[in-house]
Design an enzyme around this catalytic site. Structure first.
Site, PDB file in Angstrom:
ATOM      1  CG  HIS A 111      -2.384  -0.219   0.740  1.00 24.31           C
ATOM      2  ND1 HIS A 111      -3.309   0.782   0.604  1.00 24.31           N
ATOM      3  CD2 HIS A 111      -3.010  -1.353   0.354  1.00 24.31           C
ATOM      4  CE1 HIS A 111      -4.444   0.289   0.175  1.00 24.31           C
ATOM      5  NE2 HIS A 111      -4.297  -1.016   0.025  1.00 24.31           N
ATOM      6  CG  ASP A 173      -9.402   6.440   8.359  1.00 25.37           C
ATOM      7  OD1 ASP A 173      -9.846   6.348   9.522  1.00 25.37           O
ATOM      8  OD2 ASP A 173      -9.131   7.521   7.827  1.00 25.37           O
ATOM      9  CD  GLU A 282     -10.947   9.731  10.337  1.00 25.76           C
ATOM     10  OE1 GLU A 282     -11.348   9.900   9.160  1.00 25.76           O
ATOM     11  OE2 GLU A 282     -10.166   8.804  10.661  1.00 25.76           O
TER      12      GLU A 282
END
Length: 531
Positions: A111, A173, A282
């Site tokens: 990632h 997340d 958030e």
């Protein structure tokens, strides 16, 4: 035709220099080819429990990442069976000294955004192959903890620890990332205001430098803090001890909208000033989004359906505050009462209050649902020119006025996150770089680029937009720091680290003086010498 003696001398010198240059370059090429041809056999002779792969398919599979912009092929891919395989490989490369071009990069779930986990012509270690030691949850300690492999995915840690009624305190997340990957950066999500990033929730690490080292704050503390947020520069994380807390079963998930940025940030900052409000805070920016609340109805319930149906988001820049309250089923009434009390103090647009109740697992793994949808449409493996910034509280209004008002004028092809965190929850002994102020904001432009598009959703446009944002931050001297940083020169890295650069440089000279580790970060370049 006759030549003067002078012209003959000049012609001779030119021919000599040309011939010498060709001979010199040929010698270098031959030497490099000899090195390149000899290295695979030396690697193949290593006594490993796992295996090295040299085939084109294996090399190609690790030469790309989530960012889908950089592709650098390694020479080999190591699939370690144990930590000793990793140690043996690094030690072998270390012993070859500066005459070898080999470098090493640890790759988790792939990632990275800009080739950070790639090693051109080197060895990439597939950390997900590392399955030992097995995950072990320790419930009799205070606080409880779990020992996990550096190649373990956070989603697997969640499922295993929940069997004991426990879970880590701090998350990202997206949970389909490896422990070693997030701890090498920081690991930030909506729980960070309360518990700090993931690197603030680690008790112990096992690190491979050229040897195997166990470390903690008290034991080998310099290495421990170097590796956390160290971008893979000082060692490879092969095991981590993660702090746990009692896990809830349910989550009350809430969204509200603001049209006034000042009210939005004031409420966010008020909420993070107390750990007794919500468990997750958030926010995100919405620019010119049509039918926004109608889209929310598929997952959230409006408090006032009639008012919500009359709300128009078209052509407006809005700011969504997203909150979550954890609870157990028997605590539902108390949780609802607490939520109502906290919401009563906020200044959101009343008609935009939406909420839902989901399981703890579904909430934490929420991004994976989007991943499945995007994969089904062929929209996952595309370029992701993301830009993540940490912005001092004192500059967030200046930043928002220019970036959200003048640079971002179109609907973003991906979320734009914005939320504050408390610096007091971050350990300044780690390698991660953050702004100086007590409160700073994470602003993340998580954009996807549509392949072959020349419009506002195309790669070139998005990269140009990112460049404008960065140039504004620099010329306005906002004190902004990149999270998941990417630079191409050491001068830029020096500026990024600022006063921490000398410490970072000293740590590199101690733990990886040959610059073998994580070459894809482009901080240090291995100097090759020919004996």
């Amino acid at each position: 035709m006759s030549y003067s003696p002078r012209s003959l001398v000049v012609e001779y010198n030119i021919r000599f220099l040309r011939g010498f240059t060709i001979l010199f370059l040929s010698c270098i090429a031959i030497r490099l080819n000899l090195c390149l041809s000899s290295i695979p056999s030396s690697l193949k002779s290593l006594p490993l429990g796992g295996h090295l792969k040299f085939d084109e398919h294996s090399l190609r599979s690790v030469a790309r990442d989530f960012g889908n912009r950089y592709q650098y092929h390694p020479m080999a891919v190591l699939h370690p069976e144990s930590v000793s395989d990793i140690a043996a490989t690094i030690k072998h490369i270390w012993q070859r000294g500066p005459s070898s071009h080999l470098t090493v990069a640890a790759r988790g779930h792939g990632h990275s955004l800009q080739g950070q986990a790639q090693a051109h012509g080197g060895v990439v270690i597939n950390m997900e192959s590392l399955k030992v030691p097995e995950m072990q949850v320790h419930v009799g300690n205070s606080p409880p903890y779990v020992d996990v492999s550096g190649g373990e995915l956070w989603i697997n840690i969640l499922h295993e620890t929940l069997r004991y009624g426990l879970a880590p305190r701090s998350w990202t997340d997206y949970l389909h990332l490896t422990v070693g990957g997030t701890l090498s950066n920081a690991g930030v999500s909506g729980q960070a205001f309360k518990h700090g990033p993931q690197i603030s929730n680690v008790q112990q690490l096992e690190i491979v430098t050229g040897e195997l080292v166990n470390c903690s704050k008290e034991h080998n503390g310099e290495l421990f803090h170097s590796v956390l947020g160290g971008l893979g520069q000082f060692g490879i994380i092969t095991r981590a001890r993660i702090i746990l807390e009692p896990a809830p079963t349910m989550v009350k998930w809430i969204r509200v909208l603001y049209s006034d940025f000042t009210a939005f940030t004031r409420d966010q900052e008020r909420l993070i000033s107390s750990e007794q409000t919500f468990d997750y805070i958030e926010g995100f920016v919405i620019i010119n989004r049509t039918g926004l609340l109608n889209n929310w109805r598929s997952s959230f319930n409006p408090q006032d359906p009639v008012q919500a149906s009359h709300f128009k988001s078209d052509g407006r820049t809005l700011f969504c505050l997203e909150m979550a309250k954890y609870f157990n089923v028997e605590e539902i009434d108390a949780a609802n009462q607490e939520v109502e009390e906290h919401l009563s103090r906020l200044s959101y647009i009343p008609s935009t209050l939406f909420s839902t109740e989901v399981t703890y697992v579904d909430f934490l793994d929420r991004v994976h649902v989007s991943e499945v949808k995007l994969r089904s449409k062929g929209l996952w493996d595309i370029p992701h020119p993301w830009l993540n910034l940490l912005i001092p509280k004192s500059q967030i209004h200046n930043f928002a006025e220019v970036v959200f008002g003048k640079i971002l004028t179109e609907t973003s092809n991906g979320p734009v996150l914005i939320y504050p965190v408390n610096k007091s929850k971050w350990d300044n002994r780690t390698s991660v770089v953050i702004p100086e102020e007590d409160i700073f904001y994470l602003v993340a432009f998580l954009t996807s680029a549509v392949p072959s598009s020349n419009g506002t959703d195309g790669l070139e446009y998005i990269l140009s937009q990112n460049k404008r944002i960065l140039e504004f931050c620099e010329t306005s001297q906002l004190g902004v720091k990149q999270y998941l940083p990417h630079y191409t020169t050491q001068q830029e890295w020096r500026a990024h680290f600022g006063p921490q650069w000398e410490t970072f440089l000293q740590r590199k000279s101690v733990y990886d003086p040959l610059a073998i580790l994580a070459p894809g970060q482009r901080i240090f370049q291995k100097a090759i010498t020919f004996s």
